[in-house]
Design a protein around this motif. Structure first.
Motif, PDB file in Angstrom:
ATOM      1  N   CYS A  22       0.687  -1.608  -0.262  1.00  0.00           N
ATOM      2  CA  CYS A  22       0.147   0.432   0.107  1.00  0.00           C
ATOM      3  C   CYS A  22       1.040   1.342   0.147  1.00  0.00           C
ATOM      4  O   CYS A  22       1.736   1.066   0.056  1.00  0.00           O
ATOM      5  CB  CYS A  22      -1.086   0.433   1.038  1.00  0.00           C
ATOM      6  N   CYS A  35       0.266   7.098   8.168  1.00  0.00           N
ATOM      7  CA  CYS A  35      -0.894   7.111   7.194  1.00  0.00           C
ATOM      8  C   CYS A  35      -0.314   6.206   5.829  1.00  0.00           C
ATOM      9  O   CYS A  35       0.460   6.257   5.460  1.00  0.00           O
ATOM     10  CB  CYS A  35      -2.636   8.475   7.255  1.00  0.00           C
ATOM     11  N   GLY A  37      -2.165   3.573   2.748  1.00  0.00           N
ATOM     12  CA  GLY A  37      -3.672   3.099   1.936  1.00  0.00           C
ATOM     13  C   GLY A  37      -3.876   2.691   0.426  1.00  0.00           C
ATOM     14  O   GLY A  37      -2.468   3.048   0.072  1.00  0.00           O
ATOM     15  N   LYS A  38      -4.450   1.852  -0.154  1.00  0.00           N
ATOM     16  CA  LYS A  38      -4.556   1.913  -1.261  1.00  0.00           C
ATOM     17  C   LYS A  38      -4.184   2.603  -2.462  1.00  0.00           C
ATOM     18  O   LYS A  38      -4.169   2.963  -3.795  1.00  0.00           O
ATOM     19  CB  LYS A  38      -5.827   0.715  -1.819  1.00  0.00           C
ATOM     20  N   VAL A  43      -4.350   8.585  -0.069  1.00  0.00           N
ATOM     21  CA  VAL A  43      -3.062   8.954   1.583  1.00  0.00           C
ATOM     22  C   VAL A  43      -2.954  10.261   1.645  1.00  0.00           C
ATOM     23  O   VAL A  43      -2.375  10.954   2.513  1.00  0.00           O
ATOM     24  CB  VAL A  43      -2.620   7.810   1.048  1.00  0.00           C
TER      25      VAL A  43
END
Length: 111
Positions: A22, A35, A37-38, A43
């Motif tokens: 990610c 943080c 995310g994908k 992000v």
């Protein structure tokens, strides 16, 4: 009490993590990886919100902002690699019609 300090600029970095599969966001020296995310854009948005929250906390508390390293960069650095890797890079540069320096700089710019 009004805070008259100027707000420093904090570089926001979004990098793909092969280990985590990610994107991971950080803003050194304010905050490390914080943080993930994908979706890279999501992000970045989350990282921007986190940085803004940290800045507000620093201003409220009157805490000094962490400073970026003030080192001046010349654009030159030495990398020590195995002689065989040096030979392969030089051969690839020659095939591309570039100097080794140009070839490596171009490859690093992609990173």
């Amino acid at each position: 009490m009004k805070d008259n300090r100027s707000t420093p600029f904090f570089l926001k970095i979004i990098e793909w993590s092969d280990a985590d599969k990610c994107y991971v966001g950080s803003a050194p020296p304010l905050i490390g990886p914080c943080c993930h995310g994908k979706n890279e854009a999501k992000v970045f948005k989350e990282l921007t919100e986190i940085v803004d929250e940290w800045i507000a906390i620093f201003k409220k508390d009157g805490t000094p902002f962490p400073e970026m390293e003030k080192k001046k960069f010349t654009g030159k650095f030495i990398v020590r690699i195995e002689p065989e890797a040096h030979r392969r890079l030089a051969a690839k540069a020659k095939v591309e019609g570039e100097s080794l320096n140009q070839y490596v700089a171009r490859q690093l710019a992609k990173a």
